[in-house]
Design a protein around this motif. Structure first.
Motif, PDB file in Angstrom:
ATOM      1  N   ARG A   9       0.798  -1.178  -0.360  1.00  0.00           N
ATOM      2  CA  ARG A   9       0.031   0.274   0.137  1.00  0.00           C
ATOM      3  C   ARG A   9       0.968   1.287   0.186  1.00  0.00           C
ATOM      4  NH1 ARG A   9      -3.344  -0.996   4.553  1.00  0.00           N
ATOM      5  NH2 ARG A   9      -4.363  -2.700   3.570  1.00  0.00           N
ATOM      6  N   ALA A  30      -7.470   2.464  -7.716  1.00  0.00           N
ATOM      7  CA  ALA A  30      -8.310   0.482  -7.346  1.00  0.00           C
ATOM      8  C   ALA A  30      -7.375  -0.460  -6.969  1.00  0.00           C
ATOM      9  CB  ALA A  30      -8.467   0.650  -9.136  1.00  0.00           C
ATOM     10  N   ILE A  31      -6.639  -0.189  -6.843  1.00  0.00           N
ATOM     11  CA  ILE A  31      -5.465  -1.708  -6.217  1.00  0.00           C
ATOM     12  C   ILE A  31      -4.830  -0.904  -4.904  1.00  0.00           C
ATOM     13  CG2 ILE A  31      -3.310  -1.951  -5.968  1.00  0.00           C
ATOM     14  CD1 ILE A  31      -2.514  -1.720  -8.482  1.00  0.00           C
ATOM     15  N   GLN A  32      -5.381  -0.070  -4.739  1.00  0.00           N
ATOM     16  CA  GLN A  32      -5.165   0.708  -3.457  1.00  0.00           C
ATOM     17  C   GLN A  32      -6.556  -0.145  -2.901  1.00  0.00           C
ATOM     18  OE1 GLN A  32      -4.590   4.579  -3.809  1.00  0.00           O
ATOM     19  NE2 GLN A  32      -2.533   4.265  -2.677  1.00  0.00           N
ATOM     20  N   GLU A  33      -7.922  -0.154  -3.042  1.00  0.00           N
ATOM     21  CA  GLU A  33      -8.787  -0.602  -2.774  1.00  0.00           C
ATOM     22  C   GLU A  33      -9.658  -1.775  -2.480  1.00  0.00           C
ATOM     23  OE1 GLU A  33     -12.711  -0.208  -0.654  1.00  0.00           O
ATOM     24  OE2 GLU A  33     -11.558   1.280  -1.631  1.00  0.00           O
ATOM     25  N   HIS A  34      -8.556  -2.527  -3.601  1.00  0.00           N
ATOM     26  CA  HIS A  34      -8.078  -4.381  -3.682  1.00  0.00           C
ATOM     27  C   HIS A  34      -7.844  -4.303  -2.085  1.00  0.00           C
ATOM     28  CE1 HIS A  34     -10.169  -4.529  -7.001  1.00  0.00           C
ATOM     29  NE2 HIS A  34      -9.352  -4.431  -7.729  1.00  0.00           N
ATOM     30  N   LEU A  35      -6.633  -3.913  -2.108  1.00  0.00           N
ATOM     31  CA  LEU A  35      -5.770  -4.288  -0.750  1.00  0.00           C
ATOM     32  C   LEU A  35      -6.348  -3.720   0.167  1.00  0.00           C
ATOM     33  CD1 LEU A  35      -2.331  -2.634  -2.110  1.00  0.00           C
ATOM     34  CD2 LEU A  35      -3.181  -4.889  -1.793  1.00  0.00           C
ATOM     35  N   HIS A  36      -7.050  -2.569   0.363  1.00  0.00           N
ATOM     36  CA  HIS A  36      -7.676  -2.180   1.735  1.00  0.00           C
ATOM     37  C   HIS A  36      -8.987  -3.782   1.995  1.00  0.00           C
ATOM     38  CE1 HIS A  36      -9.955  -0.129   4.896  1.00  0.00           C
ATOM     39  NE2 HIS A  36     -10.919  -0.680   3.819  1.00  0.00           N
ATOM     40  N   VAL A  37      -9.536  -3.707   1.336  1.00  0.00           N
ATOM     41  CA  VAL A  37     -10.362  -4.838   0.811  1.00  0.00           C
ATOM     42  C   VAL A  37      -9.491  -5.990   1.663  1.00  0.00           C
ATOM     43  CG1 VAL A  37     -12.182  -6.622   0.123  1.00  0.00           C
ATOM     44  CG2 VAL A  37     -12.405  -3.916  -0.203  1.00  0.00           C
ATOM     45  N   LEU A  38      -8.790  -6.559   1.015  1.00  0.00           N
ATOM     46  CA  LEU A  38      -7.932  -7.864   1.089  1.00  0.00           C
ATOM     47  C   LEU A  38      -7.456  -7.579   2.763  1.00  0.00           C
ATOM     48  CD1 LEU A  38      -6.842 -10.626   0.082  1.00  0.00           C
ATOM     49  CD2 LEU A  38      -4.976  -8.925  -0.874  1.00  0.00           C
ATOM     50  N   GLU A  41     -10.206  -8.894   4.550  1.00  0.00           N
ATOM     51  CA  GLU A  41     -10.414  -9.948   5.065  1.00  0.00           C
ATOM     52  C   GLU A  41      -9.820 -10.741   5.583  1.00  0.00           C
ATOM     53  OE1 GLU A  41     -11.262 -10.948   0.820  1.00  0.00           O
ATOM     54  OE2 GLU A  41     -13.567 -10.063   1.252  1.00  0.00           O
TER      55      GLU A  41
END
Length: 187
Positions: A9, A30-38, A41
């Protein structure tokens, strides 16, 4: 894993500050948002694998808590029966193993059994700790299933390995419409 996600991040934030191209910034966001969700989870996964209630209050209370989550996520009726009080504690290795075995067995029941009822019994005696999980689902021929579906039987194999590491045994049987998983461990 959390540290690695944070490092990625931070690297993306540095890249974002270096680029002026709108398309690149959109992709980086978009990658930052995916990392946040990951990250979220991953945190939830870690808690479900070993919830703090297991350490703080023990196996039986952790299973009762898991039962509450189970009831919210499925229409399958789960009945739990213990012959010991909720404050009874076992070794951390036994508590973790029994909790994970229960999670895996119940996950298999949701995925494959088409059951409407499940019974979970923990029976403790001076020499044994027994976990019995029964359901009224479709069942399967255990040995044939393992041989025909080695990739799909990883959960079952994981249950066996966990229990065997503690010196216990796992029995799987189909009796009429009741499938029974029994894990026995000398206390």
């Amino acid at each position: 894993m959390g540290q690695q996600l944070t490092a990625i991040r931070l690297d993306i934030q540095r890249l974002d500050s270096l680029t002026a191209m709108p398309e690149a910034r959109t992709i980086l966001n978009a990658i930052q948002e995916h990392l946040h969700v990951l990250g979220y989870e991953t945190h939830n996964l870690a808690l479900s694998l070993r919830p703090s209630v297991l350490d703080d209050l023990g196996l039986l209370t952790a299973l009762r808590s898991y039962d509450e989550q189970w009831q919210e996520c499925t229409d399958i009726k789960l009945a739990m029966h213990f012959n010991v009080g909720l404050s009874t504690r076992f070794s951390p290795a036994i508590e973790t193993t029994m909790y994970r075995v229960t999670q895996e067995a119940l996950t298999n029941i949701i995925k494959h059994a088409q059951a409407s009822q499940v019974s979970l019994v923990i029976h403790h005696s001076p020499k044994h700790l027994r976990l019995i999980i029964e359901d009224n689902g479709t069942g399967f021929a255990y040995e044939q299933f393992i041989q025909a579906n080695p990739q799909q039987s990883l959960g079952i194999q994981g249950i066996q390995e966990r229990v065997l590491l503690l010196g216990g045994s796992v029995d799987t049987e189909k009796q009429g419409l009741v499938r029974r998983w029994e894990s026995d461990r000398r206390a």
